[in-house]
Design an enzyme around this catalytic site. Structure first.
Site, PDB file in Angstrom:
ATOM      1  N   ARG A 153      -9.387 136.733 -23.202  1.00 34.89           N
ATOM      2  CA  ARG A 153      -8.101 136.057 -23.333  1.00 34.89           C
ATOM      3  C   ARG A 153      -7.541 136.284 -24.733  1.00 34.89           C
ATOM      4  NH1 ARG A 153      -8.745 131.361 -23.939  1.00 34.89           N
ATOM      5  NH2 ARG A 153     -10.989 131.158 -23.678  1.00 34.89           N
TER       6      ARG A 153
ATOM      7  N   TYR B 237      -7.030 141.859 -18.068  1.00 33.71           N
ATOM      8  CA  TYR B 237      -8.254 141.055 -18.175  1.00 33.71           C
ATOM      9  C   TYR B 237      -8.100 139.702 -17.468  1.00 33.71           C
ATOM     10  CZ  TYR B 237     -11.611 137.681 -19.608  1.00 33.71           C
ATOM     11  OH  TYR B 237     -12.533 136.677 -19.534  1.00 33.71           O
TER      12      TYR B 237
ATOM     13  N   LYS C 270      -6.491 129.853 -15.579  1.00 38.95           N
ATOM     14  CA  LYS C 270      -6.137 129.101 -16.776  1.00 38.95           C
ATOM     15  C   LYS C 270      -4.631 128.829 -16.838  1.00 38.95           C
ATOM     16  CE  LYS C 270     -10.258 128.430 -17.939  1.00 38.95           C
ATOM     17  NZ  LYS C 270     -11.226 129.318 -18.389  1.00 38.95           N
TER      18      LYS C 270
ATOM     19  N   HIS D 271     -10.598 121.366 -18.222  1.00 39.27           N
ATOM     20  CA  HIS D 271     -11.482 122.532 -18.285  1.00 39.27           C
ATOM     21  C   HIS D 271     -12.917 122.048 -18.097  1.00 39.27           C
ATOM     22  CE1 HIS D 271     -12.808 126.309 -20.817  1.00 39.27           C
ATOM     23  NE2 HIS D 271     -12.883 126.544 -19.532  1.00 39.27           N
TER      24      HIS D 271
ATOM     25  N   SER E  49     -15.038 127.646 -23.635  1.00 34.88           N
ATOM     26  CA  SER E  49     -15.369 128.897 -22.953  1.00 34.88           C
ATOM     27  C   SER E  49     -16.708 129.441 -23.439  1.00 34.88           C
ATOM     28  CB  SER E  49     -14.272 129.923 -23.217  1.00 34.88           C
ATOM     29  OG  SER E  49     -13.045 129.403 -22.776  1.00 34.88           O
TER      30      SER E  49
ATOM     31  N   CYS F  42     -19.661 128.254 -23.174  1.00 36.02           N
ATOM     32  CA  CYS F  42     -20.559 127.248 -23.758  1.00 36.02           C
ATOM     33  C   CYS F  42     -21.416 126.567 -22.694  1.00 36.02           C
ATOM     34  CB  CYS F  42     -19.773 126.225 -24.557  1.00 36.02           C
ATOM     35  SG  CYS F  42     -19.099 126.917 -26.085  1.00 36.02           S
TER      36      CYS F  42
ATOM     37  N   ASP G   7     -15.514 125.388 -13.625  1.00 34.20           N
ATOM     38  CA  ASP G   7     -14.573 125.691 -14.717  1.00 34.20           C
ATOM     39  C   ASP G   7     -13.383 124.743 -14.796  1.00 34.20           C
ATOM     40  OD1 ASP G   7     -14.137 127.608 -16.901  1.00 34.20           O
ATOM     41  OD2 ASP G   7     -12.349 128.219 -15.821  1.00 34.20           O
TER      42      ASP G   7
ATOM     43  N   ARG H 138     -17.978 139.957 -16.939  1.00 36.73           N
ATOM     44  CA  ARG H 138     -17.892 138.843 -15.981  1.00 36.73           C
ATOM     45  C   ARG H 138     -18.213 139.282 -14.558  1.00 36.73           C
ATOM     46  NH1 ARG H 138     -15.952 133.516 -17.914  1.00 36.73           N
ATOM     47  NH2 ARG H 138     -15.687 133.904 -20.128  1.00 36.73           N
TER      48      ARG H 138
HETATM   49  P1  GTP Z   1     -16.397 130.201 -19.314  1.00 33.88           P
HETATM   50  O1  GTP Z   1     -16.514 130.878 -17.997  1.00 33.88           O
HETATM   51  O2  GTP Z   1     -15.951 131.123 -20.400  1.00 33.88           O
HETATM   52  O3  GTP Z   1     -15.556 128.966 -19.271  1.00 33.88           O
HETATM   53  O4  GTP Z   1     -17.904 129.842 -19.801  1.00 33.88           O
HETATM   54  P2  GTP Z   1     -18.949 128.705 -19.356  1.00 33.88           P
HETATM   55  O5  GTP Z   1     -18.670 127.451 -20.117  1.00 33.88           O
HETATM   56  O6  GTP Z   1     -19.026 128.614 -17.892  1.00 33.88           O
HETATM   57  O7  GTP Z   1     -20.321 129.283 -19.959  1.00 33.88           O
HETATM   58  P3  GTP Z   1     -21.600 129.898 -19.221  1.00 33.88           P
HETATM   59  O8  GTP Z   1     -22.323 128.911 -18.376  1.00 33.88           O
HETATM   60  O9  GTP Z   1     -21.204 131.169 -18.574  1.00 33.88           O
HETATM   61  O10 GTP Z   1     -22.537 130.214 -20.468  1.00 33.88           O
HETATM   62  C1  GTP Z   1     -22.132 131.050 -21.512  1.00 33.88           C
HETATM   63  C2  GTP Z   1     -23.313 131.493 -22.338  1.00 33.88           C
HETATM   64  O11 GTP Z   1     -24.028 130.356 -22.834  1.00 33.88           O
HETATM   65  C3  GTP Z   1     -24.301 132.328 -21.548  1.00 33.88           C
HETATM   66  O12 GTP Z   1     -24.671 133.440 -22.325  1.00 33.88           O
HETATM   67  C4  GTP Z   1     -25.468 131.409 -21.338  1.00 33.88           C
HETATM   68  O13 GTP Z   1     -26.676 132.102 -21.253  1.00 33.88           O
HETATM   69  C5  GTP Z   1     -25.413 130.465 -22.535  1.00 33.88           C
HETATM   70  N1  GTP Z   1     -25.929 129.118 -22.183  1.00 33.88           N
HETATM   71  C6  GTP Z   1     -25.549 128.368 -21.122  1.00 33.88           C
HETATM   72  N2  GTP Z   1     -26.239 127.192 -21.064  1.00 33.88           N
HETATM   73  C7  GTP Z   1     -27.069 127.211 -22.125  1.00 33.88           C
HETATM   74  C8  GTP Z   1     -28.038 126.268 -22.637  1.00 33.88           C
HETATM   75  O14 GTP Z   1     -28.275 125.189 -22.087  1.00 33.88           O
HETATM   76  N3  GTP Z   1     -28.686 126.620 -23.780  1.00 33.88           N
HETATM   77  C9  GTP Z   1     -28.454 127.814 -24.411  1.00 33.88           C
HETATM   78  N4  GTP Z   1     -29.136 128.073 -25.520  1.00 33.88           N
HETATM   79  N5  GTP Z   1     -27.548 128.721 -23.955  1.00 33.88           N
HETATM   80  C10 GTP Z   1     -26.864 128.431 -22.848  1.00 33.88           C
HETATM   81  C1  SPV Z   2     -12.723 130.974 -20.147  1.00 32.73           C
HETATM   82  O1  SPV Z   2     -12.492 131.781 -21.066  1.00 32.73           O
HETATM   83  O2  SPV Z   2     -12.789 129.739 -20.334  1.00 32.73           O
HETATM   84  C2  SPV Z   2     -12.982 131.474 -18.787  1.00 32.73           C
HETATM   85  C3  SPV Z   2     -12.731 132.876 -18.514  1.00 32.73           C
HETATM   86  O3  SPV Z   2     -13.336 130.719 -17.900  1.00 32.73           O
HETATM   87  S1  SPV Z   2     -11.053 133.217 -18.360  1.00 32.73           S
HETATM   88  O4  SPV Z   2     -10.691 133.225 -16.952  1.00 32.73           O
HETATM   89  O5  SPV Z   2     -10.862 134.529 -18.950  1.00 32.73           O
HETATM   90  O6  SPV Z   2     -10.272 132.205 -19.042  1.00 32.73           O
HETATM   91 MN    MN Z   3     -13.568 128.615 -18.670  1.00 35.03          MN
END
Ligand code: GTP
Ligand code: SPV
Ligand code: MN
Length: 589
Positions: free
Chosen positions: A71, A197, A206, A226, A248, A250, A277, A371
């Site tokens: 983004r 993207y 979003k 979110h 994002s 996290c 999400d 992704r």
């Molecule tokens: P968006 O799709 O961007 O909104 O991201 P999200 O909040 O869904 O994050 P996602 O669950 O995909 O995790 C993102 C990164 O954080 C990945 O590389 C995970 O491996 C890492 N991660 C997720 N949960 C944990 C956790 O509990 N501990 C640690 N150390 N890393 C984590």
């Molecule tokens: C984020 O960045 O929080 C996502 C991926 O979930 S995107 O759809 O690119 O915003």
């Molecule tokens: Mn997100």
């Protein structure tokens, strides 16, 4: 053939087509036959590559342009008549000026191309809480992703009537200098140009479900957040729901699909994923807050997803999935990414499309923000309530982010208003999900900094107002978590992933008055011995350390928060300023 004869819709499409000048216009009905034909066409031009259909049935690979992988927050605009209504955290331009600027970029942008018309629903089609949109795009990749992420087709075109969000996307020439992701909340309109993207171009996500919907929610008395939504089933068979906002990349997808630690599983615990999400939250007929997931799929971060960290996500991607910017393993025509396993392919192509030897290369093969786009129905732990148009009743709301030092593992707010304060002071280290520096701490209130479609000060007031619509004893309790505290060597102290259930269990017990807590300057914290640590590899002393509050660091944070709040001037709710003063005095006691 047009899927509706609605005049408002056809007039708008005619107008957009006159500007962008496509060779032809094709309506998307979302049928298997149409999707199959589009996949074949995209494969013939190299836009998609068909993966091993025995190992990954109906799965495809796509690579974006190398300068178009996340983004673009600095090119994302909220264009309302008054700049004040966009607020200090959004880019703003006068709507007429922006329309004129965009018109120049869109004029003739679809010459020689096809304009696809995608009627889509956010939420269960025909349900009272669904909202509809039409995305016009010249990208088959966008069409195929939207068919996974949203509910698409003729039925949607029939029910939407005149009330729909207009979305126009043109790839144009992917010029980063002329890339714009623009929202006109007052016109229910989204315009995206020069990107391919996900978050910039899948306009239901979003752009609509957060930026436009947050604006609608404020006017109509509901919230677009979110947040993931999950259900925790305890051994007694009760399912309790929470929603959690993390910035994002996290950990939302990971938490939403969590697999309980072994002894929890044996005891009968289960986690059900409702969403990963986005949550639309309303006051239900019973007076409680209910959350529903308007999406129909997952657009998840690939790196780090593996059999141990998130087996449910991995299983979800084994069919009908589009992979973007991951490694292509040429030996078996499958995909790979960093953190999938310890055996990177030697005979492979990296995310940029170059030959890549995972055994010898020192460069990453997959982009850190690569992704997968996967259908929700594939998820082994998808909640039986996923298709319930009303969603699920919330017992808890959880905020969290990446903080190496300051934030403790978990704390509970004192009440709703204090919880709104806790959300408003969230800060997190930036990630690869947005273009720009990674690992820099920034304030990201409610994980909505890049996604709030109006003035963040008004948004906080809306949160406070929502709290008055629900009886105090019916309101979800609000918590903050941090899985990302590090030791002096920079290693994460808390094991995270499935072990996060240990913290969620405590959170749910608090919601149902089943456990006591310690009072700290921040709020309520677990007594370390109240967390179930069996099999976690973490001892009580480590937990005590993870829960510690460094008052000096927090007092520095108070100053930073005060400076951040100052940006909002009169728009800062007085209640939040009072909460900040109260925190400061508790820290100084
Ligand atoms: P968006 O799709 O961007 O909104 O991201 P999200 O909040 O869904 O994050 P996602 O669950 O995909 O995790 C993102 C990164 O954080 C990945 O590389 C995970 O491996 C890492 N991660 C997720 N949960 C944990 C956790 O509990 N501990 C640690 N150390 N890393 C984590
Ligand atoms: C984020 O960045 O929080 C996502 C991926 O979930 S995107 O759809 O690119 O915003
Ligand atoms: Mn997100």
């Amino acid at each position: 053939m047009a899927l509706t004869t609605n005049k408002a819709i056809s007039n708008w499409i005619d107008e957009m087509a006159a500007m962008t000048q496509p060779d032809q216009i094709v309506w998307i009905d979302g049928s298997d036959a149409q999707i199959e034909a589009l996949r074949a066409q995209a494969c013939s031009t190299g836009e998609l590559e068909k993966l091993n259909q025995e190992l990954l049935p109906d799965c495809y690979l796509h690579r974006t342009a190398v300068n178009d992988v996340a983004r673009v927050e600095d090119r994302t605009f909220i264009c309302c008549r008054k700049q004040e209504d966009a607020g200090p955290t959004n880019n703003w331009m006068d709507p007429q000026e922006m329309y004129a600027k965009l018109k120049a970029l869109y004029t003739g942008a679809m010459k020689g191309r096809t304009m696809y018309v995608i009627p889509y629903s956010m939420g269960v089609v025909g349900s009272p809480f669904a909202k509809y949109g039409i995305e016009l795009t010249d990208s088959i990749y966008v069409v195929l992703n939207m068919c996974i992420m949203t509910r698409v087709g003729a039925a949607v075109a029939q029910v939407m009537g005149d009330d729909f969000v207009k979305g126009l996307h043109a790839k144009a020439n992917l010029d980063p200098e002329n890339r714009y992701i623009v929202h006109f909340p007052e016109d229910n309109t989204i315009m995206s140009v020069n990107s391919g993207y996900g978050g910039n171009v899948l306009l239901g996500k979003k752009c609509f479900a957060l930026r436009i919907a947050s604006y609608l929610g404020r006017n109509q008395g509901w919230m677009a957040e979110h947040m993931l939504i999950l259900g925790i089933q305890n051994p007694a068979g009760e399912v309790r729901y929470l929603a959690a906002a993390f910035p994002s990349a996290c950990g939302k997808t990971n938490l939403a699909m969590l697999i309980p630690p072994e002894h929890y599983r044996k005891a009968g615990w289960k986690v059900w994923c409702v969403g990963d999400d986005i949550a639309w939250i309303r006051v239900g007929e019973d007076g409680r807050l209910w959350a529903m997931n308007p999406e129909n799929g997952f657009f998840g971060v690939a790196p780090g997803t593996n059999e141990k960290s998130n087996p449910n996500a991995l299983a979800t991607t084994r069919r009908g999935t589009i992979f973007t910017n991951v490694v292509h393993n040429l030996d078996n025509n499958t995909v790979w990414w960093e953190g999938l396993d310890k055996n990177p392919p030697a005979n492979a192509v990296d995310w940029k499309g170059n030959p890549w030897n995972g055994q010898t290369s020192t460069e990453k093969g997959a982009h850190p923000n690569s992704r997968f786009t996967a259908p929700a129905k594939n998820c082994p732990c998808i909640s039986p309530e996923f298709e319930n148009p009303k969603g699920v009743p919330l017992s808890a709301i959880v905020f969290g982010g990446r903080r190496a030092k300051t934030a403790p593992l978990v704390y509970q707010s004192l009440d709703w208003d204090h919880g709104v304060f806790v959300g408003s002071i969230m800060a997190s280290e930036t990630t690869a999900a947005a273009a720009g520096a990674v690992g820099v701490v920034r304030r990201d209130p409610m994980a909505m900094l890049p996604f709030c479609g109006y003035n963040m000060g008004d948004y906080w007031q809306h949160w406070l107002d929502m709290g008055t619509k629900v009886d105090a004893d019916q309101l979800p309790k609000i918590f903050n978590v941090n899985w990302f505290r590090t030791d002096d060597e920079g290693h994460f102290i808390w094991p995270g992933f499935g072990d996060n259930l240990r913290v969620l269990e405590w959170i749910m017990k608090r919601c149902f008055n089943e456990v006591e807590a310690d009072e700290t300057p921040l709020g309520y914290e677990p007594r370390p011995e109240d967390l179930d640590l069996e099999g976690s590899g973490v001892d009580v002393d480590t937990v005590r350390d993870l829960l510690s509050v460094d008052k000096d660091l927090w007092l520095q944070d108070v100053d930073a928060i005060r400076a951040f709040y100052a940006k909002f001037g009169d728009k800062l709710p007085k209640k939040l300023a009072q909460e900040l003063d109260a925190l400061e005095s508790r820290l100084k006691q």
